[in-house]
Design an enzyme around this catalytic site. Structure first.
Site: not given
Ligand code: CTP
Ligand code: CA
Length: 223
Positions: A33-35
């Site tokens: 996933t990412n921020r």
């Protein structure tokens, strides 16, 4: 025509907004996933609804409650997000603010991967579909106004302009992510359009960015 039936400038308009990260599974307990916090996209959904639009918010996993008066569709993967966007069309306005994972794992393990003497597993990645590019493609259900985001750490203008033409959208909100953006309440953006020049907005809250963008969208439909 200055306003829709209920007096608000986007009354009678439909909008689709994507927000947050996507989550791409590795196995039943892990993923990529990412921020992205989703804050900017949620604020845009709220601002469009406040101007009278009927908003569907397609959201990856975030820790935010649904904006008032907005229809939220929770998704995890990029492919689920794409399907949910297509199901929400036709719409007049599409704002693709989600940080879609560019890649997913090819061959997701059906059971939890275990540590083994042979060392760590290697993950084969394959590219996800580009939701913004497919929504922007000419066709009967193309929204009249398609807006994408470009999160860049350098060369904001060149990268944003390249995305504008590569993806076929109408506007790009360029985001300088070398500044403090992820999870923050403030944002520094430049609006790039196909027909007009760039517009750099001073750093302001994500709520203010959203209201300003929604006002620009309302102006566009008024014209
Ligand atoms: N986007 C999308 N689907 C993808 C990747 C990106 O809809 N699979 C959208 C994002 O929501 C955003 C825009 O495309 O509105 C730009 O995303 P960005 O990650 O900046 O562009 P990419 O084309 O993925 O290029 P790169 O990450 O290599 O800079
Ligand atoms: Ca990307």
């Amino acid at each position: 025509l200055l306003a829709g039936p209920d007096g608000r400038p986007l009354a009678g308009r439909r909008a689709v907004v994507t927000a947050g990260p996507t989550f791409e599974p590795i196995d039943p307990v892990r993923g990529l996933t990412n921020r992205s916090s989703g804050k900017q996209g949620y604020a845009i959904a709220q601002a469009l609804a406040d101007l009278g639009a009927r908003v569907t918010l397609i959201s990856g996993p975030v820790a935010l409650s649904a904006p008032i008066g907005v229809d939220r569709v929770p998704v995890e993967t990029a492919r689920e997000m794409k399907a949910a966007v297509e199901a929400a069309l036709p719409a007049d306005i599409a704002v693709m603010s989600a940080a879609v994972a560019d890649w997913r794992v090819d061959g997701v393990a059906s059971g939890k991967l275990k540590k083994a003497p042979g060392g760590p597993p290697s993950l084969a990645l394959i590219e996800n579909p580009d939701i913004l590019a497919s929504v922007s493609a000419p066709g009967k259900s193309r929204p009249k106004l398609v807006i994408g985001f470009a999160a860049e750490t350098s060369d904001l203008e060149a990268n944003a302009r390249a995305k504008l033409s590569r993806k076929g959208c109408d506007w790009i909100v360029g985001n300088d992510v070398s500044d403090d953006v992820f999870g923050a309440d403030g944002n520094t953006v430049t609006l790039f359009t196909r027909d007009a020049g760039d517009e750099s907005w001073p750093r302001q809250s994500k709520t203010e960015v959203a209201r300003k963008l929604a006002a620009r969208i309302a102006d566009h439909f008024k014209a």
